[in-house]
Design an enzyme around this catalytic site. Structure first.
Site, PDB file in Angstrom:
ATOM      1  CD  GLU A  29      -2.662  -0.983   2.725  1.00  9.33           C
ATOM      2  OE1 GLU A  29      -2.603   0.059   3.416  1.00  9.33           O
ATOM      3  OE2 GLU A  29      -3.398  -1.932   3.034  1.00  9.33           O
ATOM      4  N   GLY A  30       2.177   1.133   0.027  1.00  5.95           N
ATOM      5  CA  GLY A  30       3.056   2.284   0.217  1.00  5.95           C
ATOM      6  C   GLY A  30       3.317   2.562   1.687  1.00  5.95           C
TER       7      GLY A  30
END
Lengths: 361, 361
Positions: A325-326
């Site tokens: 998701e970062g």
């Protein structure tokens, strides 16, 4: 619902070199570090980070107020082979969670005061009802790369372009730091296949549990990937082909985003295993972007350490993360901001009238 | 100028056990982590940090708004032996720099919105002109431990008490996290001697350059420490004696502060090499405090890795830092805060209507 704007990019836009970060500003920033009230080098990695950001931003005192986080979601035909511990519906369900603020990256974006966008690059279920998602669906999912190329040439170009478009939106906001994230059930399988071939690593050495396969599941995943690599062996001739045949829409979009950010002079923090695969392709397609990439963390996905060594990069932290998701990239933003604050705000020996190191020290 | 208040503490106050963090809250916090929208364990160390803070604070959703940083400064008689690369005047000059806002820890305290206090535990030059320094000078410096005990029993108790007093001030402000830092020319020599004896490590294995000795300087430092350990060998019978004979005022104050913080139920982040020496003594004097200590980083001081292994603790980051002042501990505060934010704010699978892991996954 936000529609992506059509663009008339040169098909080989991604090969245009990024500008070399300023050599003179880098030297001036290094000189400043040596005058600050601390033993030379005592702030370790944080000194190097501040100096590199100074060179990228072409100013001796860099800043990182505006951070942009873009999460690219995409589905993978390879999940037909039973390579994931979670159902494919999660790719869309999590886009809703990102937008509503309940996902890890949503919490991190809020805490960091970063802008967050979610880009649907193509998912099995229809997410068009989700307000706030940037819609750029290329197809419901990639093709199953065990049997055919994951993407056509046109799809691959389209995916790269989704990354470019995200960076344009960020650049218009004056962003100083770009973070790409990913969501895609099955994407550790694509990333592992891609990295094995791109970096000439043994599949068995870099295949891990992803979101939570058991040991039997990992063995099956290895067989699926090896089969695919054998199937496509004559076609996997360069980074572009490897990315197109084995990658994913969201992974390719990240590759495009990393290149576009560097071309725009924006620093990038690379997240974990999947994002490193996207960055590895980007570095081969366009080696000039290397100075712009900071690698955030060493992932708990067991292959990541070997990949990092092969790329010759040094992640900033190792917190046993494996979420995607970062999120790992977002977590190191405060360290980069503190690196800048220390670099910009500390007093020099002269300003503080503090005695320097003894000559015989 | 702030005078420390006199206290009538039981001389063995430091042996009073800290309360055990709540087992039931820890279980509830773990259960919460497993329901959040991510694969179980995907946030790695950050999950464990949040769970531990929950148990310490006795609430399933912990918070870390108020952070207190106390930097203890002290001078060392051992510098007569030529064991430092910087002149002793720096210990006082840096106190001024801390107060005026130009030192690394000053910048970090501002950025973290933490309270910062500087405590003079005894320095060679007179810092009484520095407004904002807490004055608790025990003596102008410790005795040269190559020839005699660094502290008398009374001085050692007084130093421990300076730490206790700092924690009382923090507790009155409702602080959730306590960071101790140190400044003292010569204090890696004291810390190395202390750790070598306390943890039964070879002096040559854990002696490093400190603020910047060259290789010849390090060899000399090793000889000085070994001579001192031989000189005092029969007296170094327990952690208290080792701390008193080889330690420093500021190191001992940190030992007292770590114990007092745990006794008050306040979590602590331990900084680098010197602070780890203080923590190692504290852990032997009062093992009940262990659950309250978070170790921030693995220092660039080469002995730190061995010390950490011997203590069985796991630092959060490794950024090649070797500054002291509490700077490494301060740098990880944002990671702890993000760990809490993720733990407290992420949606559960049920709340977000996201599908969970497949049974055969």
């Amino acid at each position: 619902m936000t529609e992506t704007t059509s663009t008339a990019l040169d098909p080989a836009w991604w090969s245009e070199p990024a500008a070399r970060p300023s050599v003179s500003v880098k030297a001036a920033a290094s000189e400043r570090q040596n005058q600050l009230t601390k033993p030379p080098g005592a702030l370790g990695r944080l000194e190097q980070i501040a100096i590199q950001l100074a060179a990228i931003q072409n100013q001796v005192k860099p800043s990182l107020e505006q951070v942009h986080i873009a999460v690219f979601a995409g589905d993978h035909g390879i999940v037909e082979e039973g390579v994931s511990a979670f159902p494919q519906a999660v790719t869309v369900e999590m886009q809703r969670n990102f937008i509503r603020g309940g996902a890890a990256i949503s919490v991190l974006a809020r805490e960091l005061d970063a802008t967050l966008e979610v880009i649907n690059t193509g998912t099995h279920a229809d997410p068009s009802h989700l307000a706030g998602v940037v819609h750029g669906p290329i197809a419901p999912q990639t093709a199953n790369f065990r049997h055919q190329a994951a993407m056509t040439e046109a799809q691959w170009q389209q995916a790269l372009c989704l990354g470019w478009e995200s960076v344009q939106r960020a650049a218009e906001r004056g962003v100083k730091l770009y973070i790409g994230g990913e969501m895609g059930i099955g994407n550790t399988t694509a990333a592992t296949a891609l990295l094995a071939r791109l970096l000439n690593l043994a599949v068995g050495d870099i295949t891990g549990p992803g979101t939570g396969l058991n040991q039997q599941g990992v063995q099956h995943k290895i067989r699926v990937i090896q089969h695919a690599l054998d199937r496509h062996t004559n076609s996997l001739t360069d980074a572009g082909a490897i990315s197109r045949i084995l990658g994913g829409f969201e992974i390719t979009a990240l590759t495009g985003a990393y290149i576009a950010a560097a071309q725009q002079g924006i620093a990038v923090i690379v997240d974990g295993f999947i994002c490193t695969a996207a960055a590895a392709v980007a570095l081969q397609l366009n080696p000039s972007i290397r100075p712009y990439l900071f690698f955030s963390h060493c992932s708990a996905e067991p292959g990541h350490q070997k990949v990092i060594e092969q790329l010759g990069v040094e992640p900033i932290v190792d917190l046993n993360l494996r979420l995607g998701e970062g999120s790992g990239a977002a977590m190191v933003v405060p360290l980069l901001r503190l690196a800048c604050a220390l670099h910009n705000q500390m007093a020099t020996f002269a300003e503080a009238a503090v005695s320097e190191k003894l000559e015989n020290g």
